[in-house]
Write a protein that holds these residues in place. Structure first.
Motif, PDB file in Angstrom:
ATOM      1  N   LEU A  75       0.868  -1.180   0.000  1.00  0.00           N
ATOM      2  CA  LEU A  75       0.000   0.000   0.000  1.00  0.00           C
ATOM      3  C   LEU A  75       0.902   1.227   0.000  1.00  0.00           C
ATOM      4  O   LEU A  75       1.488   1.579   1.022  1.00  0.00           O
ATOM      5  N   LYS A  76       1.013   1.864  -1.147  1.00  0.00           N
ATOM      6  CA  LYS A  76       2.012   2.926  -1.312  1.00  0.00           C
ATOM      7  C   LYS A  76       1.348   4.233  -1.735  1.00  0.00           C
ATOM      8  O   LYS A  76       0.514   4.256  -2.645  1.00  0.00           O
ATOM      9  N   GLY A  77       1.725   5.309  -1.067  1.00  0.00           N
ATOM     10  CA  GLY A  77       1.363   6.629  -1.516  1.00  0.00           C
ATOM     11  C   GLY A  77      -0.078   7.035  -1.305  1.00  0.00           C
ATOM     12  O   GLY A  77      -0.500   8.084  -1.797  1.00  0.00           O
ATOM     13  N   GLN A  78      -0.870   6.222  -0.606  1.00  0.00           N
ATOM     14  CA  GLN A  78      -2.263   6.565  -0.368  1.00  0.00           C
ATOM     15  C   GLN A  78      -2.803   5.760   0.802  1.00  0.00           C
ATOM     16  O   GLN A  78      -2.165   4.815   1.264  1.00  0.00           O
ATOM     17  N   THR A  79      -3.972   6.144   1.261  1.00  0.00           N
ATOM     18  CA  THR A  79      -4.634   5.408   2.321  1.00  0.00           C
ATOM     19  C   THR A  79      -5.620   4.428   1.716  1.00  0.00           C
ATOM     20  O   THR A  79      -5.960   4.501   0.527  1.00  0.00           O
ATOM     21  N   LEU A  80      -6.088   3.500   2.535  1.00  0.00           N
ATOM     22  CA  LEU A  80      -7.138   2.581   2.072  1.00  0.00           C
ATOM     23  C   LEU A  80      -8.371   3.346   1.642  1.00  0.00           C
ATOM     24  O   LEU A  80      -9.026   3.003   0.653  1.00  0.00           O
TER      25      LEU A  80
END
Length: 227
Positions: free
Chosen positions: A25-30
């Motif tokens: 999970l890169k560069g953003q939230t769920l």
């Protein structure tokens, strides 16, 4: 000799200690990664979901982020409850908790739990589980899957084996559990869920999809539908 063996064992243990982080999970939230609207599905305010926190205080330390949504099919009126729990560190102390343990902890009986391959299109399929959890007032039909690093364990035993394999490879991976559920008649509910899961994954952005299903399956989905 014994002292030498002890030092050797200590050095070996230290050498096998996981040191590399594996974060998909890169560069953003769920919350940003999961589409709020796609196809006929539109997210609503979630209520009545069984959450990890309900199963015990420890769960609050296991996850970095939890997203809860209810999606409504604007055409058929079908509803799907979605819960996605993400942990940026999966180790011996911090690891995903599966519905088979969470639901009984809050009073449900597990009526069915079996492996399921969810067809995603082409030859792509998602290793998941089908679960039915019941109380006197509620029948919840569940399809869920988990990702541990690049692996997709579908039961607790495989999850433990995959955690060990990651450690032997030197990784401390992130992990995610995605749970989709619908209430009522099981045959109809699972038909809805097996339609919802591929729709959700195809709608997720290309950058977010590896966090949901791993890089390999994400690439297979990208080959089916340009992003």
């Amino acid at each position: 000799m014994l002292a030498g063996l002890g030092v050797g064992a200590l050095a070996l243990a230290e050498g096998l200690k996981p040191r590399k982080r594996l974060i998909l999970l890169k560069g953003q939230t769920l919350e940003e990664a999961l589409p709020a609207t796609f196809g006929e599905w539109e997210s609503q305010t979630a209520s009545g979901l069984v959450t990890p926190e309900q199963a015990g205080r420890l769960a609050k330390t296991l996850y970095s982020e939890i997203v809860q949504r209810t999606y409504l099919d604007q055409t058929s009126g079908a509803e799907v409850m979605l819960l996605v729990a993400y942990g940026d560190t999966q180790s011996d102390l911090l690891q995903l908790h599966r519905p088979e343990s969470c639901y009984p902890a809050v009073g449900f009986t597990i009526e069915l739990s079996e492996p399921l391959d969810v067809a995603l299109g082409g030859r792509a399929s998602l290793p998941a589980r089908r679960v039915i959890a019941t109380t006197e007032e509620r029948r919840e039909n569940i399809i869920y899957w988990s990702r541990l690093g690049e692996r997709l364990p579908r039961d607790g035993e495989q999850q433990r084996a995959d955690r060990l394999a990651n450690a032997m490879e030197g990784y401390v991976p992130d992990g995610i559990l995605v749970r989709c559920s619908a209430l009522g008649d099981s045959a109809g509910a699972f038909a809805v869920l097996e339609r919802f899961v591929p729709d959700l994954l195809r709608a997720a952005s290309g950058g977010a999809r590896p966090a949901l299903v791993g890089t390999k399956l994400s690439n297979e989905l990208a080959a089916l539908r340009p992003t």
